[in-house]
Design a protein around this motif. Structure first.
Motif, PDB file in Angstrom:
ATOM      1  N   ALA A  69       8.000   6.593  -9.790  1.00 37.83           N
ATOM      2  CA  ALA A  69       7.513   7.365  -8.649  1.00 37.83           C
ATOM      3  C   ALA A  69       6.398   8.303  -9.107  1.00 37.83           C
ATOM      4  O   ALA A  69       6.386   8.767 -10.246  1.00 37.83           O
ATOM      5  CB  ALA A  69       8.660   8.172  -8.043  1.00 37.83           C
ATOM      6  N   ASN A  70       5.438   8.569  -8.198  1.00 37.62           N
ATOM      7  CA  ASN A  70       4.373   9.501  -8.534  1.00 37.62           C
ATOM      8  C   ASN A  70       4.682  10.889  -7.974  1.00 37.62           C
ATOM      9  O   ASN A  70       5.759  11.125  -7.424  1.00 37.62           O
ATOM     10  CB  ASN A  70       3.015   8.980  -8.053  1.00 37.62           C
ATOM     11  CG  ASN A  70       2.949   8.825  -6.535  1.00 37.62           C
ATOM     12  OD1 ASN A  70       3.841   9.292  -5.808  1.00 37.62           O
ATOM     13  ND2 ASN A  70       1.914   8.180  -6.048  1.00 37.62           N
ATOM     14  N   ARG A  71       3.724  11.792  -8.094  1.00 37.38           N
ATOM     15  CA  ARG A  71       3.961  13.169  -7.663  1.00 37.38           C
ATOM     16  C   ARG A  71       4.275  13.240  -6.170  1.00 37.38           C
ATOM     17  O   ARG A  71       5.140  14.017  -5.749  1.00 37.38           O
ATOM     18  CB  ARG A  71       2.743  14.035  -7.984  1.00 37.38           C
ATOM     19  CG  ARG A  71       2.899  15.489  -7.538  1.00 37.38           C
ATOM     20  CD  ARG A  71       1.707  16.326  -7.912  1.00 37.38           C
ATOM     21  NE  ARG A  71       1.630  16.557  -9.334  1.00 37.38           N
ATOM     22  CZ  ARG A  71       2.237  17.551  -9.971  1.00 37.38           C
ATOM     23  NH1 ARG A  71       3.005  18.391  -9.288  1.00 37.38           N
ATOM     24  NH2 ARG A  71       2.092  17.701 -11.274  1.00 37.38           N
ATOM     25  N   ALA A  75       0.822  -1.203   0.000  1.00 36.73           N
ATOM     26  CA  ALA A  75       0.000   0.000   0.000  1.00 36.73           C
ATOM     27  C   ALA A  75       0.858   1.256   0.000  1.00 36.73           C
ATOM     28  O   ALA A  75       0.558   2.236  -0.694  1.00 36.73           O
ATOM     29  CB  ALA A  75      -0.933  -0.002   1.212  1.00 36.73           C
ATOM     30  N   ALA A  76       1.968   1.220   0.796  1.00 42.54           N
ATOM     31  CA  ALA A  76       2.871   2.373   0.839  1.00 42.54           C
ATOM     32  C   ALA A  76       3.529   2.588  -0.521  1.00 42.54           C
ATOM     33  O   ALA A  76       3.695   3.724  -0.970  1.00 42.54           O
ATOM     34  CB  ALA A  76       3.921   2.176   1.915  1.00 42.54           C
ATOM     35  N   MET A  77       3.904   1.473  -1.193  1.00 36.85           N
ATOM     36  CA  MET A  77       4.521   1.596  -2.508  1.00 36.85           C
ATOM     37  C   MET A  77       3.524   2.132  -3.520  1.00 36.85           C
ATOM     38  O   MET A  77       3.840   3.014  -4.324  1.00 36.85           O
ATOM     39  CB  MET A  77       5.043   0.241  -2.972  1.00 36.85           C
ATOM     40  CG  MET A  77       5.841   0.327  -4.272  1.00 36.85           C
ATOM     41  SD  MET A  77       6.249  -1.280  -4.975  1.00 36.85           S
ATOM     42  CE  MET A  77       4.638  -1.774  -5.580  1.00 36.85           C
ATOM     43  N   MET A  78       2.292   1.622  -3.488  1.00 32.28           N
ATOM     44  CA  MET A  78       1.271   2.079  -4.430  1.00 32.28           C
ATOM     45  C   MET A  78       0.939   3.549  -4.192  1.00 32.28           C
ATOM     46  O   MET A  78       0.625   4.284  -5.140  1.00 32.28           O
ATOM     47  CB  MET A  78       0.016   1.221  -4.308  1.00 32.28           C
ATOM     48  CG  MET A  78       0.198  -0.210  -4.794  1.00 32.28           C
ATOM     49  SD  MET A  78      -1.304  -1.203  -4.605  1.00 32.28           S
ATOM     50  CE  MET A  78      -2.425  -0.341  -5.706  1.00 32.28           C
ATOM     51  N   ALA A  79       1.000   3.983  -2.953  1.00 29.11           N
ATOM     52  CA  ALA A  79       0.698   5.376  -2.640  1.00 29.11           C
ATOM     53  C   ALA A  79       1.766   6.310  -3.166  1.00 29.11           C
ATOM     54  O   ALA A  79       1.519   7.518  -3.306  1.00 29.11           O
ATOM     55  CB  ALA A  79       0.546   5.555  -1.132  1.00 29.11           C
ATOM     56  N   ARG A  80       2.951   5.785  -3.483  1.00 29.91           N
ATOM     57  CA  ARG A  80       4.063   6.623  -3.933  1.00 29.91           C
ATOM     58  C   ARG A  80       4.576   6.256  -5.318  1.00 29.91           C
ATOM     59  O   ARG A  80       5.611   6.754  -5.734  1.00 29.91           O
ATOM     60  CB  ARG A  80       5.213   6.536  -2.911  1.00 29.91           C
ATOM     61  CG  ARG A  80       4.933   7.289  -1.621  1.00 29.91           C
ATOM     62  CD  ARG A  80       6.011   7.042  -0.603  1.00 29.91           C
ATOM     63  NE  ARG A  80       5.910   7.962   0.510  1.00 29.91           N
ATOM     64  CZ  ARG A  80       5.020   7.864   1.495  1.00 29.91           C
ATOM     65  NH1 ARG A  80       4.154   6.852   1.488  1.00 29.91           N
ATOM     66  NH2 ARG A  80       4.978   8.765   2.471  1.00 29.91           N
ATOM     67  N   HIS A  81       3.867   5.377  -6.009  1.00 27.79           N
ATOM     68  CA  HIS A  81       4.300   4.974  -7.343  1.00 27.79           C
ATOM     69  C   HIS A  81       3.114   4.993  -8.311  1.00 27.79           C
ATOM     70  O   HIS A  81       1.964   4.775  -7.917  1.00 27.79           O
ATOM     71  CB  HIS A  81       4.945   3.589  -7.326  1.00 27.79           C
ATOM     72  CG  HIS A  81       6.312   3.573  -6.705  1.00 27.79           C
ATOM     73  ND1 HIS A  81       6.500   3.580  -5.339  1.00 27.79           N
ATOM     74  CD2 HIS A  81       7.556   3.584  -7.269  1.00 27.79           C
ATOM     75  CE1 HIS A  81       7.793   3.584  -5.076  1.00 27.79           C
ATOM     76  NE2 HIS A  81       8.453   3.583  -6.229  1.00 27.79           N
ATOM     77  N   ASP A  82       3.426   5.243  -9.559  1.00 28.70           N
ATOM     78  CA  ASP A  82       2.428   5.284 -10.621  1.00 28.70           C
ATOM     79  C   ASP A  82       2.124   3.861 -11.081  1.00 28.70           C
ATOM     80  O   ASP A  82       3.038   3.138 -11.493  1.00 28.70           O
ATOM     81  CB  ASP A  82       2.967   6.124 -11.786  1.00 28.70           C
ATOM     82  CG  ASP A  82       2.088   6.033 -13.001  1.00 28.70           C
ATOM     83  OD1 ASP A  82       0.866   6.190 -12.851  1.00 28.70           O
ATOM     84  OD2 ASP A  82       2.626   5.797 -14.103  1.00 28.70           O
TER      85      ASP A  82
END
Length: 492
Positions: free
Chosen positions: A77-79, A64-71
């Protein structure tokens, strides 16, 4: 043994032994051992389940932490992670007295890919871009997808102008390679904007804003290039963005209206057709001609809305004229790339009741070159219902002979740049004469644009020119004035 299986705790064992005092001591200790083993097994099983549950929850939390920070589309990485990383690296660069570079990237005309080919093809294009960006970077550089077709790169190790310039060129070259997606080969480009710490900003929030501004500066300069943040250009970009917003609102409020300029028969000066030209009464800037805001409409994605608004209004105006004079409407190059263009045009004709034979669409050679297959399909559909097609600005594009041969043009307009030199420049006269001869051979009527003097008109008439347009006959006029010109007797 069946009795021993029922003994599942020390308490039960004690009660059982009291009830069966005849048991021998060795039998008691045997039962005690079995019960202890059973209890230990239960504890081991429960501990294993607890450990697996803890591991499952930790894995879920990590995912979940990875998905929250990755596209999820590109794996980059996401915004959110980008902003966190930008802040961390800015602190490190300040502590070490290092230079940090921030590069913003945006695919050129990505919206058209989504609109014309579908979002699945657009997604494949984004994935290809992400892969190429990652391949162009050093291992310790950082790349993120910020959303849509926007990406960002952070460079903070051994950064100088030469490094940034080299990386930018590698990216431009990598992205320019065709991408195969959805059964098609897609050519695309990217615009890059660069801002650097400490020269452009002292904090990461401002640096992000200025890299974004630089990217828009690259687009304004023609796309497919890299631009460095420039404060003066920033002011111009802001003014252009303000104009875009004003145009969006102006279209909704009806501030953009058609003006009309007649196309004249050079023999008797009767009106062959009327060209529709956009004019905008901007509340802040005043009266604007088409060249001052049409490029803004194209960049802002408003050109279709503007075209349909002008077409609809002009069709209704034409219905009120006493004569059956055709109207000629300009088509922007990007519009012919849309498969729905012709159907939208036909729908306006049905809505307003204007016969298709009274509509001429003026198309430049550039519009044909950008996507010749789709352009041909649109033009064929329009001509099948009676719409006339005019090649505009003839002589200023390329592959003119091919277009004259392959497309069903009804008229050719010779660009004003060739008219200006008539009577003064022998080379201009030779070129103009050859254009008239070529069109005559192909049976195509011509219109000379930009006629401002009687001697120009006389020269064109003498060479066999059919029609003309320019200030000699009339400037563009509003709807309430064109009727008087249409009713004017022949020969003025």
């Amino acid at each position: 043994m069946a009795l021993l299986i029922r003994v599942n705790s020390f308490e039960h064992l004690y009660r059982f032994s009291r009830a069966h005092e005849s048991w021998q001591l060795d039998e008691f200790f045997t039962a005690l051992m079995v019960a202890s083993i059973a209890l230990a097994v239960q504890l081991i099983i429960r501990a294993g389940k607890l450990r697996r549950e803890v591991q499952r929850r930790r894995l879920a939390e990590s995912k979940a932490a990875m998905m929250a920070r990755h596209d999820p589309l590109t794996g980059l990485a996401n915004r959110r992670l980008f902003e966190e990383e930008c802040g961390r690296r800015m602190v490190r660069a300040r502590r070490r007295n290092h230079v940090l570079a921030l590069i913003f990237l945006d695919l050129d005309r990505f919206k058209q890919v989504n609109d014309n080919l579908g979002h699945s093809v657009g997604d494949q294009l984004l994935q290809a871009l992400a892969e190429r960006l990652s391949g162009a970077l050093r291992p310790y550089d950082f790349v993120a997808r910020l959303g849509g077709d926007e990406f960002a790169i952070i460079l903070d190790e051994e950064v100088d102008d030469e490094l940034v310039a080299g990386l930018s060129q590698r990216i431009l070259t990598a992205v320019a390679r065709p991408v195969r997606a959805g059964g098609r080969v897609i050519d695309t480009t990217v615009s890059l904007g660069v801002a650097m710490y400490p020269q452009d900003a002292s904090d990461w929030q401002t640096l992000i804003q200025r890299a974004d501004i630089a990217m828009y500066q690259a687009k304004a300069a023609g796309r497919n290039r890299c631009a460095y943040f420039d404060a003066l250009l920033d002011k111009r970009i802001r003014e252009r963005l303000t104009l875009e917003e004003e145009l969006r609102k102006g279209l909704a409020r009806g501030e953009v209206v058609p003006f009309y300029q007649p196309i004249i028969n050079l023999d008797d000066e009767s009106v062959n057709a009327v060209e529709v030209l956009a004019r905008w009464q901007n509340p802040r800037l005043g009266f604007l001609e088409a060249g001052q805001f049409i490029p803004v409409a194209e960049d802002a994605g408003l050109i279709d809305e503007l075209y349909l608004h002008l077409l609809r209004t002009a069709c209704r105006d034409a219905q009120s004229w006493a004569s059956e004079t055709p109207i000629a409407v300009n088509v922007a190059p990007g519009q012919l790339r849309h498969l729905t263009f012709c159907e939208k045009t036909i729908a306006v004709l049905h809505e307003t009741g204007l016969p298709a034979s009274r509509l001429e669409l003026e198309i430049t050679e550039t519009a044909l070159v950008e996507n010749i297959e789709t352009a041909h399909a649109n033009i064929s559909r329009l001509t099948s219902v009676g719409v006339r097609i005019v090649l505009d600005d003839f002589g200023t594009g390329y592959s003119s002979l091919r277009h004259l041969r392959e497309f069903p043009f009804d008229r050719v307009k010779i660009d004003r740049s060739f008219v200006m030199g008539l009577g003064q420049n022998e080379e201009s006269e030779k070129i103009f004469r050859s254009m008239l001869g070529l069109c005559a051979t192909l049976g195509l009527p011509t219109v000379a644009e930009g006629i401002e003097a009687e001697d120009q008109a006389e020269w064109i008439r003498h060479q066999g020119g059919v029609s003309g347009q320019g200030y000699l006959y009339s400037r563009p006029v509003p709807a309430q004035s064109i009727a008087a010109i249409l009713d004017r007797p022949k020969g003025r």
